[in-house]
Design a protein around this motif. Structure first.
Motif, PDB file in Angstrom:
ATOM      1  N   GLU A   1      11.593  -6.239  -6.178  1.00  0.00           N
ATOM      2  CA  GLU A   1      12.009  -4.854  -5.957  1.00  0.00           C
ATOM      3  C   GLU A   1      12.122  -4.475  -4.491  1.00  0.00           C
ATOM      4  OE1 GLU A   1      10.400  -2.058  -8.665  1.00  0.00           O
ATOM      5  OE2 GLU A   1       9.889  -3.639 -10.095  1.00  0.00           O
ATOM      6  N   HIS A   2      11.210  -4.965  -3.674  1.00  0.00           N
ATOM      7  CA  HIS A   2      11.281  -4.557  -2.269  1.00  0.00           C
ATOM      8  C   HIS A   2      12.369  -5.334  -1.532  1.00  0.00           C
ATOM      9  CE1 HIS A   2       9.913  -2.608   1.357  1.00  0.00           C
ATOM     10  NE2 HIS A   2      10.027  -3.767   1.962  1.00  0.00           N
TER      11      HIS A   2
ATOM     12  N   GLU B   1       0.821  -1.211   0.000  1.00  0.00           N
ATOM     13  CA  GLU B   1       0.000   0.000   0.000  1.00  0.00           C
ATOM     14  C   GLU B   1       0.853   1.257   0.000  1.00  0.00           C
ATOM     15  OE1 GLU B   1      -4.199  -1.192   2.223  1.00  0.00           O
ATOM     16  OE2 GLU B   1      -2.438  -0.691   3.428  1.00  0.00           O
ATOM     17  N   SER B   2       1.994   1.181   0.710  1.00  0.00           N
ATOM     18  CA  SER B   2       2.795   2.390   0.819  1.00  0.00           C
ATOM     19  C   SER B   2       3.828   2.520  -0.296  1.00  0.00           C
ATOM     20  CB  SER B   2       3.470   2.441   2.194  1.00  0.00           C
ATOM     21  OG  SER B   2       4.295   1.304   2.311  1.00  0.00           O
ATOM     22  N   SER B   3       3.822   1.556  -1.237  1.00  0.00           N
ATOM     23  CA  SER B   3       4.773   1.681  -2.340  1.00  0.00           C
ATOM     24  C   SER B   3       4.228   2.687  -3.354  1.00  0.00           C
ATOM     25  CB  SER B   3       4.971   0.332  -3.033  1.00  0.00           C
ATOM     26  OG  SER B   3       4.132   0.220  -4.141  1.00  0.00           O
ATOM     27  N   ASP B   4       5.135   3.317  -4.093  1.00  0.00           N
ATOM     28  CA  ASP B   4       4.628   4.282  -5.074  1.00  0.00           C
ATOM     29  C   ASP B   4       4.416   3.636  -6.444  1.00  0.00           C
ATOM     30  OD1 ASP B   4       7.293   4.013  -5.438  1.00  0.00           O
ATOM     31  OD2 ASP B   4       7.803   6.031  -4.716  1.00  0.00           O
ATOM     32  N   ARG B   5       4.546   2.325  -6.513  1.00  0.00           N
ATOM     33  CA  ARG B   5       4.281   1.609  -7.756  1.00  0.00           C
ATOM     34  C   ARG B   5       2.779   1.598  -8.046  1.00  0.00           C
ATOM     35  NH1 ARG B   5       6.193  -2.811 -10.891  1.00  0.00           N
ATOM     36  NH2 ARG B   5       8.172  -1.725 -10.687  1.00  0.00           N
ATOM     37  N   HIS B   6       2.415   1.809  -9.318  1.00  0.00           N
ATOM     38  CA  HIS B   6       1.002   1.700  -9.683  1.00  0.00           C
ATOM     39  C   HIS B   6       0.700   0.243 -10.035  1.00  0.00           C
ATOM     40  CE1 HIS B   6      -2.894   2.405 -11.462  1.00  0.00           C
ATOM     41  NE2 HIS B   6      -2.494   1.652 -12.468  1.00  0.00           N
ATOM     42  N   PHE B   7      -0.220  -0.369  -9.275  1.00  0.00           N
ATOM     43  CA  PHE B   7      -0.599  -1.751  -9.571  1.00  0.00           C
ATOM     44  C   PHE B   7      -1.914  -1.787 -10.343  1.00  0.00           C
ATOM     45  CE2 PHE B   7       1.933  -2.330  -5.604  1.00  0.00           C
ATOM     46  CZ  PHE B   7       2.944  -3.094  -6.160  1.00  0.00           C
ATOM     47  N   VAL B   8      -2.016  -2.734 -11.262  1.00  0.00           N
ATOM     48  CA  VAL B   8      -3.271  -2.911 -12.012  1.00  0.00           C
ATOM     49  C   VAL B   8      -4.399  -3.255 -11.031  1.00  0.00           C
ATOM     50  CG1 VAL B   8      -4.421  -4.222 -13.848  1.00  0.00           C
ATOM     51  CG2 VAL B   8      -1.979  -3.685 -14.034  1.00  0.00           C
ATOM     52  N   PHE B   9      -4.078  -4.150 -10.066  1.00  0.00           N
ATOM     53  CA  PHE B   9      -5.035  -4.481  -9.008  1.00  0.00           C
ATOM     54  C   PHE B   9      -4.610  -3.755  -7.731  1.00  0.00           C
ATOM     55  CE2 PHE B   9      -5.110  -8.089 -11.892  1.00  0.00           C
ATOM     56  CZ  PHE B   9      -6.463  -8.329 -12.040  1.00  0.00           C
ATOM     57  N   PRO B  10      -5.357  -2.702  -7.339  1.00  0.00           N
ATOM     58  CA  PRO B  10      -4.986  -1.990  -6.114  1.00  0.00           C
ATOM     59  C   PRO B  10      -5.051  -2.936  -4.907  1.00  0.00           C
ATOM     60  CG  PRO B  10      -6.723  -0.836  -7.327  1.00  0.00           C
ATOM     61  CD  PRO B  10      -6.562  -2.162  -7.965  1.00  0.00           C
ATOM     62  N   VAL B  11      -4.154  -2.716  -3.957  1.00  0.00           N
ATOM     63  CA  VAL B  11      -4.034  -3.641  -2.836  1.00  0.00           C
ATOM     64  C   VAL B  11      -4.935  -3.225  -1.673  1.00  0.00           C
ATOM     65  CG1 VAL B  11      -2.394  -4.667  -1.216  1.00  0.00           C
ATOM     66  CG2 VAL B  11      -1.641  -3.987  -3.494  1.00  0.00           C
TER      67      VAL B  11
END
Ligand code: 4AD
Ligand code: MG
Length: 454
Positions: free
Chosen positions: A336-337, A309-319
């Protein structure tokens, strides 16, 4: 005369007056005085060079045999002046078993794409890459057995034909001998519905609850519609099951298994892995060694959700808490993390199968998935619900008829004990090992949605 495998010829300690090699011609060059044939028999990546002098009986026998022809070459094994190989064969007798017409043989010496080769899966094993791949696959399978053997797990064979749905996801292939149009399962071969297994877990549990530590290594079948590079309709799963244990030992076992297979592949498949490092996935070997170098990360699902949730990556499916993690989330976490495999545990109860043990918070179950960079989920497992009453109500909650699971419930009626296990997707592990990005390319004859060739 007895055959020598090319791998043994290339590793010979001394020259030999006479050896007989059989294989397929990978290249042929005709010079003024002789012909050079590079022969490969699948036993190793390296070809052996055979020299056939002009005007000899061997050359007459060789005739116009071209790339792809199957040959037997008998001759002296002598030191090779070339830098690439130690030994070569000076041919004095050749038998051509089968020609390959250069006009139509699809594997001419040039680069072929994975997609093209998938269309000729019956021939792709004759390329360097796929020969290497299936040797790594064989070594990995050996390592799986060696790992469990050392830890005193007992190999069990669980059924392929089954009446029960382990995962409860409704993605099973039906098996029937009924003529088309006949719907009454009472008239079918087993007088009831039969399916191909999605997992041997339930039966493995029964065997573990008497033999303590067991594992199966078998095919599983899933009719999931997801046409992804990570899903096959037929794949192989390694499923250990242990009595008298909990989720923590289960995680430890999964991590050790993955590391052991990687370690063994690095030792025994060095040349084959180097091919993948050079031509498929630069940095593969460094990444595999890094996986061995430190413990996998471990985080609870709730923590994984917070990080996502706190990552700035845009996910196709929001978490959001409560959802199943998608491949994009799994890969982001590992790739990545953490930049390392990560074990996510304690998933929400609602998204997991009935057999996983309910935690005291009543909201989560004692589940764990091992996620790896690039591949995502490789292992999925859990501690099993050993309490009869909880399991019975979980079956009802997930829309199952407890009577149909009478024997599985018996394991909780008679001598129940804490137990745990997991399933490791063997092809997923091979994707990690080789850097191949499509599951269709790590199994010799892939079965996926819409494809059933060969
Ligand atoms: O996570 P899954 O669905 O777990 C089970 O089936 C449990 N019954 C296993 C157990 O606890 N004994 O599947 C286990 C693993 C996944 O992590 C994944 O690696 C692989 O099997 N897998 C697939 N591999 C290829 N194609 C598919 N369609 C797959 N589905 C699962
Ligand atoms: Mg899973």
């Amino acid at each position: 005369m007895q055959k020598t495998l090319i791998v043994d010829a290339l590793n010979a300690d001394t020259a030999q007056d006479s050896v007989r090699i059989c294989g397929w011609a990978r290249t042929r060059r005709d010079l003024g005085t002789c012909s050079f044939i590079e022969l490969n028999d699948g036993s190793c990546l390296t070809n052996i060079q055979c020299i056939v002098d002009n005007g000899t009986a061997a050359q007459a026998a060789l005739g116009s045999a071209a790339v792809g022809a199957a040959l037997s070459v008998t001759g002296a094994l002598v030191p090779s002046p070339g830098r690439e190989q130690r030994w070569e064969v000076r041919a004095n007798e050749i038998v051509v078993f089968g020609q390959a017409d250069p006009e139509t043989y699809p594997l001419q010496k040039k680069h072929h794409s994975d997609e093209f080769l998938r269309g000729i899966a019956h021939l792709r094993v004759r390329t360097n890459k796929y020969g290497a791949l299936f040797r790594i696959r064989a070594q990995a399978a050996q390592a799986v057995h060696a790992f469990f053997h050392k830890r005193r797990f007992i190999l069990v064979h669980t059924p392929i034909l089954t009446g029960s749905d382990c995962e409860g996801a409704g993605e099973m292939f039906r098996v029937t001998t009924l003529p088309s149009g006949e719907k009454n399962p009472g008239k079918d071969f087993f007088t009831r519905q039969c399916r191909l297994t999605v997992s041997g877990q339930l039966e493995a549990e029964a065997l573990a609850m008497g033999m303590g530590r067991v594992y199966s290594f078998a095919p599983a079948f899933r009719a999931d519609n997801s046409n992804t590079p990570r899903h096959a309709a037929e794949f192989w799963m390694v499923e250990p099951e242990m009595a008298f244990t909990d989720l923590t030992e289960c995680m430890e076992l999964g991590e050790s298994l993955m590391k052991y297979v990687i370690e063994q592949a690095l030792v025994h498949c060095e040349a084959d892995l180097r091919l993948f490092d050079n031509f498929v996935d630069k940095g593969l070997l460094t990444r595999l060694r890094a996986i061995l170098a430190k413990p996998f990360a471990r985080i609870a699902y709730a923590e994984a959700v917070r990080i996502l949730e706190s990552s700035d990556r845009h996910f196709v499916f929001p978490v959001v808490f409560g959802m199943d993690l998608q491949t994009e989330h799994e890969r982001w976490l590992a790739e990545e993390h953490f930049e390392h495999p990560v074990i996510v545990y304690d998933y929400p109860r609602e998204i997991k199968p009935f057999y996983m043990r309910c935690n005291d918070d009543k909201e989560t179950v004692a589940a764990m998935d091992i996620l790896a960079p690039r591949t995502g989920e490789i292992i999925g497992g859990s501690q099993r619900e050993e309490r009869l009453d909880v399991l019975t109500s979980r079956l009802r909650e997930t829309g199952k008829e407890p009577d149909e699971y009478w024997w599985y419930l018996d394991l909780r009626r008679f001598g129940s004990a804490p137990h745990a296990g997991f399933g490791m997707g063997f092809e997923r592990l091979l994707m990690l090992l080789t850097g191949m990005s499509n599951i269709r390319d790590v199994i010799p004859f892939p079965r996926t949605h819409g494809t059933l060739e060969f």
